[in-house]
Scaffold this active site. Structure first.
Site, PDB file in Angstrom:
ATOM      1  N   CYS A  36       0.621  -1.161   0.092  1.00  9.84           N
ATOM      2  CA  CYS A  36      -0.280   0.023   0.053  1.00  9.84           C
ATOM      3  C   CYS A  36       0.814   1.184   0.125  1.00  9.84           C
ATOM      4  O   CYS A  36       0.317   2.368   0.218  1.00  9.84           O
ATOM      5  CB  CYS A  36      -1.056  -0.036   1.155  1.00  9.84           C
ATOM      6  SG  CYS A  36      -2.278  -1.385   1.056  1.00  9.84           S
ATOM      7  N   ASP A  37       2.199   1.311  -0.261  1.00 17.11           N
ATOM      8  CA  ASP A  37       3.097   2.324  -0.243  1.00 17.11           C
ATOM      9  C   ASP A  37       3.264   2.734  -1.618  1.00 17.11           C
ATOM     10  O   ASP A  37       3.475   1.790  -2.658  1.00 17.11           O
ATOM     11  CB  ASP A  37       4.249   1.857   0.391  1.00 17.11           C
ATOM     12  CG  ASP A  37       5.161   3.144   0.451  1.00 17.11           C
ATOM     13  OD1 ASP A  37       4.708   4.180   0.044  1.00 17.11           O
ATOM     14  OD2 ASP A  37       6.376   3.000   0.974  1.00 17.11           O
TER      15      ASP A  37
END
Ligand SMILES: Cc1ncc(COP(=O)(O)O)c(C=O)c1O
Length: 452
Positions: free
Chosen positions: A369-370
């Site tokens: 999710c980065d």
């Protein structure tokens, strides 16, 4: 075994997950057939065969490695051909894969360990056991207290220092290893230089030798590392000449020289030529006695080319402003592509099934999710689709070893087989690809052209 009764047609359509399960079992004929089919599939695909449909095979399978025993053997043979007088100590840090360690050890390769844990891994996986601690060089110049204790307990007999302070720490611990002094060498031409952090500069040579004498520790020899992935093979020669200079100036006979790592498969033969000629020069020079023992710490030379990574596209959506495509790969910068920020690698890939004609802007993101998890970018990337599998050859060095399971994504499985392994350099190169994270992590870690 029950699996044998499955009809071949079912087997051919089985998921790769199942296939990989099957091939790890004892191999009755039907399973050999299956293996052949899948192997042809993967290899054929990488050679741009267009016929294959991959979706049914691999839908349920996450990323995986194919590690080729034959490729490991080939690297061992190549080393022996080119540098027969130099004993390799495999740098475990580059990839501590248990079967790789085992195979290397079975072929007489020793180990360079950087920590107590790596020492334990070598003991566990290579089957060498405590009795053969002489096969391990503890090559970290600044060791933790607990690792020093472990090395002492395991009776490791050789280590490396680059400061008088480290000599005192070892001496106070009661451990009595023989000591290599790591010299600072010119590493400007390398992709990952070390000299800002490691190495004894000329001004400290005498104080380290003095500390060794007072502590009563024996000088085993000298070591250096010209940095990883050097573009200048003459740096090995210059570093060996520096060792000769050390011997001359300090009036110490040097019994052994450890020429470190950094050997790139592509430039290995050039490096070997330089090394052989520098050793010969030293042997011919009557003034300073040459070392009798030569060792090295190759890491990527053994681990890199031997590993092929397969991973797939789990999502494809339109690019920003509707231009091009954003792809999400079932791997990440936090996982196997940690080799990009940490080791400045630029992995190359080919789509399993062959590249398509359509090209355009593409962002290859990792699955976390980065948003920093951007593996590669190109204006002319081959068009990909959800479910496509990508094959990345040469992915064994500083990938598994520096990966994390950030966001709860597991590390890939490893299949130890020759089939499905792809030789780096044999695939079509994606044009115009850049690796934004690699560019961001390029800080200067070299002391420059060191005049020792
Ligand atoms: C002390 C030492 N030896 C050997 C190596 C292995 O280097 P390479 O994998 O480039 O051969 C490294 C890499 O970081 C290292 O730090």
């Amino acid at each position: 075994m029950a699996l044998v009764s499955i009809p071949t047609s079912t087997l051919i359509n089985a998921s790769l997950k199942n296939f990989c399960y099957y091939i790890l079992q004892p191999t009755p004929p039907a399973l050999d057939k299956l293996r052949q089919v899948i192997v042809q599939h993967i290899l054929g695909a990488c050679a741009n065969a267009s016929r294959v449909s991959t979706s049914s095979i691999v839908r349920n399978h996450s990323s995986f490695y194919v590690v080729s025993p034959a490729a490991i053997q080939r690297q061992i043979t190549l080393w022996r051909q080119e540098l027969p007088q130099i004993t390799p100590y495999y740098a475990v840090k580059s990839n501590p894969d248990s079967r790789l360690l085992n195979k290397l050890h079975m072929n007489g390769v020793k180990f360079d360990c950087a920590s107590g844990r790596e020492i334990q891994d070598c003991e566990a996986y290579s089957g060498i056991g405590i009795a053969v601690a002489k096969d391990i060089l503890f090559a970290n110049p600044t060791k933790t207290e607990s690792d020093i204790q472990l090395a002492a307990q395991r009776k490791i007999m050789e280590t490396v220092v680059d400061s008088p302070e480290e000599v005192w720490r070892i001496a106070h611990s009661g451990w009595r290893p023989n000591i290599f002094i790591r010299l600072t060498v010119d590493d400007m031409a390398s992709r990952s230089p070390f000299s800002l952090k490691f190495g004894a500069e000329r001004h400290s040579w005498k104080s380290i030798l003095g500390a060794l004498d007072i502590a009563g520790l024996k000088l085993a020899g000298l070591s250096f590392h010209i940095g990883s992935a050097s573009s200048d093979a003459t740096q090995y020669r210059k570093a060996i000449e520096l060792c000769r200079k050390f011997s001359y100036e300090t009036k110490r006979k040097i019994d052994a020289v450890d020429i470190g790592g950094g050997f790139m498969p592509e430039t290995f033969k050039d490096s070997a030529t330089q090394i052989r000629s520098a050793i010969k020069d030293w042997q011919m020079n009557g003034l300073i006695p040459p070392p009798l023992r030569w060792i090295a710490e190759p890491g990527r030379f053994f681990s890199s080319v031997t590993h092929t990574l397969y991973t797939n596209i789990i999502g494809a959506k339109a690019g920003p402003g509707g231009v091009g495509w954003r792809y999400t790969l079932d791997e990440s910068i936090y996982g196997q592509f940690s080799c990009i920020p940490f080791d400045h690698q630029r992995p190359n890939w080919v789509r399993v099934g062959g590249n398509r004609v359509e090209r355009g802007r593409g962002f290859l993101f990792g699955r976390t999710c980065d948003s920093l998890d951007l593996i590669a970018y190109s204006e002319t990337m081959n068009r990909l689709k959800e479910g496509d599998w990508l094959c990345f050859p040469g992915m064994g060095a500083y990938t598994m070893s520096s990966s994390s399971e950030f966001n709860g994504f597991p590390r890939p499985r490893v299949y130890y087989q020759d089939e499905g392994w792809v030789e780096p350099g044999k695939i079509e190169i994606e044009p115009g690809v850049i690796f934004p994270i690699e560019t961001k992590s390029s800080i200067n870690l070299s002391l420059g052209d060191i005049k020792n």
